[in-house]
Design a protein around this motif. Structure first.
Motif, short mmCIF file in Angstrom:
data_model
loop_
_atom_site.label_atom_id
_atom_site.label_comp_id
_atom_site.label_asym_id
_atom_site.label_seq_id
_atom_site.Cartn_x
_atom_site.Cartn_y
_atom_site.Cartn_z
N TRP A 1 26.75 33.08 55.12
CA TRP A 1 26.20 34.25 55.38
C TRP A 1 26.42 35.01 56.74
O TRP A 1 26.44 35.75 57.02
CB TRP A 1 24.74 34.06 54.98
CG TRP A 1 24.32 33.76 53.45
CD1 TRP A 1 24.45 32.78 52.80
CD2 TRP A 1 24.45 34.71 52.33
NE1 TRP A 1 24.20 32.56 51.49
CE2 TRP A 1 24.42 34.03 51.12
CE3 TRP A 1 24.52 36.21 52.32
CZ2 TRP A 1 23.96 34.54 49.91
CZ3 TRP A 1 24.51 36.73 51.03
CH2 TRP A 1 24.20 36.00 49.79
N VAL A 2 26.00 34.05 57.69
CA VAL A 2 26.18 34.35 59.08
C VAL A 2 27.72 34.83 59.38
O VAL A 2 28.02 35.89 59.99
CB VAL A 2 26.13 33.16 59.95
CG1 VAL A 2 26.59 33.37 61.38
CG2 VAL A 2 24.75 32.54 59.80
N ALA B 1 30.78 32.73 47.98
CA ALA B 1 31.32 33.78 47.09
C ALA B 1 31.09 35.00 47.80
O ALA B 1 32.28 35.95 47.88
CB ALA B 1 30.43 33.72 45.92
N ARG B 2 30.26 35.26 48.58
CA ARG B 2 29.96 36.70 49.46
C ARG B 2 31.21 36.62 50.40
O ARG B 2 31.70 37.84 50.63
CB ARG B 2 28.54 36.77 49.82
CG ARG B 2 27.51 37.08 48.83
CD ARG B 2 27.98 38.17 48.00
NE ARG B 2 27.82 39.40 48.64
CZ ARG B 2 28.84 40.41 48.31
NH1 ARG B 2 29.47 40.18 47.23
NH2 ARG B 2 28.85 41.39 49.04
N LEU B 3 31.21 35.64 51.01
CA LEU B 3 32.20 35.57 52.12
C LEU B 3 33.76 35.93 51.45
O LEU B 3 34.32 36.44 52.18
CB LEU B 3 32.16 34.15 53.05
CG LEU B 3 33.11 34.15 54.03
CD1 LEU B 3 32.96 35.12 55.26
CD2 LEU B 3 33.05 32.53 54.38
N TRP C 1 20.46 42.97 61.77
CA TRP C 1 19.36 42.05 61.08
C TRP C 1 20.00 41.21 60.46
O TRP C 1 19.25 40.08 60.34
CB TRP C 1 18.54 43.14 60.52
CG TRP C 1 17.87 44.31 60.94
CD1 TRP C 1 18.13 45.53 60.49
CD2 TRP C 1 17.08 44.51 62.05
NE1 TRP C 1 17.43 46.41 61.53
CE2 TRP C 1 16.89 45.45 62.48
CE3 TRP C 1 16.69 43.16 63.02
CZ2 TRP C 1 16.14 45.99 63.71
CZ3 TRP C 1 15.71 43.64 64.10
CH2 TRP C 1 15.49 44.92 64.27
N PRO C 2 20.97 41.21 59.62
CA PRO C 2 21.44 39.83 58.80
C PRO C 2 21.67 38.92 59.81
O PRO C 2 21.52 37.39 59.58
CB PRO C 2 22.72 40.40 57.86
CG PRO C 2 22.35 41.92 57.82
CD PRO C 2 21.54 42.37 59.21
N VAL C 3 22.46 39.09 60.84
CA VAL C 3 22.83 37.87 61.82
C VAL C 3 21.52 37.20 62.38
O VAL C 3 21.58 36.11 62.53
CB VAL C 3 23.65 38.78 63.00
CG1 VAL C 3 23.98 37.66 64.09
CG2 VAL C 3 24.86 39.24 62.51
N ALA D 1 24.51 28.23 50.02
CA ALA D 1 25.87 27.65 50.37
C ALA D 1 26.78 28.43 49.21
O ALA D 1 27.94 28.70 49.78
CB ALA D 1 25.90 26.11 50.54
N ALA D 2 26.49 28.32 47.94
CA ALA D 2 27.38 28.56 46.90
C ALA D 2 27.49 30.08 46.98
O ALA D 2 28.64 30.67 47.11
CB ALA D 2 26.95 28.19 45.48
#
Length: 558
Positions: free
Chosen positions: A133-134, A85-87, A154-156, A80-81
């Motif tokens: 991440w989604v 940050a990536r988002l 693939w990530p989705v 989650a954290a």
């Protein structure tokens, strides 16, 4: 950022690093789990714990089930954290590391996480950790990732499947993905992205969709609990204000102490101030707009659902469409607000940059978010910790597993208060510890109101046992064992039940096991349900491998 995110996660979950098992309200972990009918969704109850029970049953053949559950919970908060940050890096790149730190802190350090921890919703928190991440993966699909080839899907698939450890997590991830399809971009087309999202969600939903239809567990009985599960106003805040501050859970016993006083007002205003200061900046970023709209809807709809007309409409919907009982705990859908909150909080650093250095703003915001919810640390003030099972539980489980016939359990109801497990009620751990079918009604007692479960056969058997039926009569009804948990009064009664005139196979101060000898034919759907679960597992593995390979190609290309 991964290190900071892990530090936040461990600061919250540190007591779980001690030996023992997580046993708190809905969170149940046992040393070993099995592919029983209940784990596959064949017990007749609503498939709320699919495919998590399947996953734990498989993993517990390698590691202790308690270790698996605790590791997944810690990983969920870590994701989650780190994901927030990536988002933030994708949507608000100008925020830099200070903004990413703020986004990561907000994603973990909020009332939603605290309340779901206290309620024992560990698998929901895994799904919650996948949401940013989604969102980031779908936004990259829409915008392109800057490489010469098309952005991989693939990530989705991976993050949706991982969120699908529980049905609610999958629905949350699917909604986030579809909302992000609306973002502008020169990458994959909207129809293509929507198809990817729906395909990934369908694969992730196979276990509980097949169980619901094939095993006949669709039910409208959950409409009875609509009022009991409605969002709740906190001190000094209306329901809308509580939800906007990511609080307002229905169970007043699963609330951090700091949210039970007027301090909740200060905490909510602080969180909303951090988010609001970022709005002037983030509203100018087209990729962020769908997430911000989703945040507003995720707060407004649960608030409306807690009003008289909203409760009536929700109750009518659940009664009319069996299987929609997942909607009754409306506050859990506030998780959909967090990705938008996270990018807005990161953007606040950019808003104030002309006046205040970004590093100073980021530090102050992180400290402020932590300070207004101080009791989230150390297992929400020491309430989320491990327990040790009395030795008799292992003995009884081993005896039943040696001859796995259907098990009836007393005292009645699903929740227990064990003298050795703390003050909070807990779900009976026996169904997850044995390979036999444990007959449970799923009934809950909330605020004096009985919310019936879907276990009709279990309810009939329970009445038969309580009536003092003999071994022959119980055997004809398909009962193989009767377990009386003598150290655990149910939440509805103080006594575990009457004395039974049945053959005693084992007895100690905690448990009494009676051998009855009856049996029940195995379900013909086991093979189909196992195949459905393997479909989910394939999506998870293929998506994960594809994500790793795509990441390696990006690094080589750069």
């Amino acid at each position: 950022m991964p290190a900071y995110s892990l530090a936040l996660s461990l600061l919250v979950t540190a007591p779980l690093l001690a030996p023992g098992h997580l046993l708190l309200r809905d969170a149940v972990s046992t040393p070993r789990s099995y592919l029983s009918d209940a784990a596959l969704g064949l017990s007749g109850a609503a498939p709320r714990a699919l495919p998590q029970d399947f996953a734990i049953a498989v993993a517990s053949h390698i590691l202790d089930g308690g270790v698996v559950v605790k590791a997944l919970l810690i990983a969920g908060l870590w994701l989650a954290a780190w994901g927030a940050a990536r988002l933030a890096a994708v949507v608000v790149p100008d925020a830099g590391l200070p903004g990413q730190f703020v986004a990561a802190t907000l994603a973990v350090w909020n009332p939603y996480v605290a309340e779901r921890l206290l309620q024992g919703h560990w698998s929901l928190l895994v799904g919650y950790g996948c949401l940013p991440w989604v969102a980031a993966a779908m936004l990259r699909l829409r915008s392109g990732d800057g490489t010469s080839g098309p952005t991989p899907v693939w990530p989705v698939l991976f993050w949706t499947a991982l969120a699908g450890l529980t049905p609610t997590g999958l629905l949350l991830a699917g909604i986030v993905a579809l909302v992000c399809v609306a973002a502008p971009g020169a990458g994959r087309g909207r129809w293509m992205c929507a198809a990817v999202s729906l395909g990934a969600s369908t694969l992730g939903a196979l276990p509980w969709l097949v169980a619901s239809v094939g095993a006949g567990s669709l039910s409208s009985s959950q409409a009875v609990g609509i009022h009991e599960f409605a969002a709740r106003a906190e001190p000094g805040l209306g329901t809308l204000g509580s939800l906007a501050g990511l609080g307002g859970m229905w169970n007043s016993q699963a609330i951090p102490d700091s949210r039970t006083t007027l301090f909740a007002v200060i905490a909510t205003l602080t969180l909303l101030a951090v988010v609001a200061l970022g709005l002037p900046t983030v509203l100018r970023m087209p990729q962020a707009v769908p997430l911000l709209v989703l945040s507003a809807v995720a707060v407004a709809l649960p608030a409306l659902a807690a009003t008289g007309p909203g409760l009536a409409a929700l109750q009518a919907t659940v009664q009319a469409v069996p299987g929609l009982g997942v909607l009754r705990d409306t506050q859990k859908w506030v998780a959909l607000a967090v990705p938008g909150y996270a990018v807005a909080a990161a953007a606040a650093v950019v808003t104030l940059r002309p006046r205040i250095p970004a590093a100073a703003t980021g530090l102050v915001y992180c400290l402020a978010l932590i300070a207004v919810l101080p009791d989230l640390a150390w297992g929400v003030g020491g309430k989320v910790t491990t327990v040790r099972y009395p030795a008799g539980w292992s003995t009884v489980a081993a005896m039943i597993n040696a001859d796995p016939r259907p098990v009836a359990v007393l005292p009645p109801d699903s929740m227990r208060k064990f003298t050795w497990a703390g003050d909070a009620p807990v779900l009976d751990p026996l169904p997850r510890w044995v390979s036999a079918d444990v007959l449970t009604t799923g009934d809950l007692l909330i605020g004096g109101q009985r919310v019936p479960g879907e276990g009709n056969r279990a309810r009939d058997i329970e009445a038969l046992v309580l009536s003092g039926a003999g071994a022959d009569e119980l055997a004809r009804a398909g009962v193989g064992w009767v377990v009386v948990e003598t150290s655990g009064a149910s939440t509805a009664s103080k006594a575990p039940g009457p004395d039974l005139d049945l053959p005693v196979a084992y007895a100690d101060d905690d448990l009494t096991l009676y051998r009855v000898g009856g049996d029940h034919p195995d379900s013909q759907l086991r093979g189909i349900l196992i195949a459905a679960h393997l479909g989910w597992l394939a999506a998870l593995v293929i998506g994960g491998v594809g994500t790793v390979l795509a990441l390696r190609r990006r690094r080589v290309a750069s």
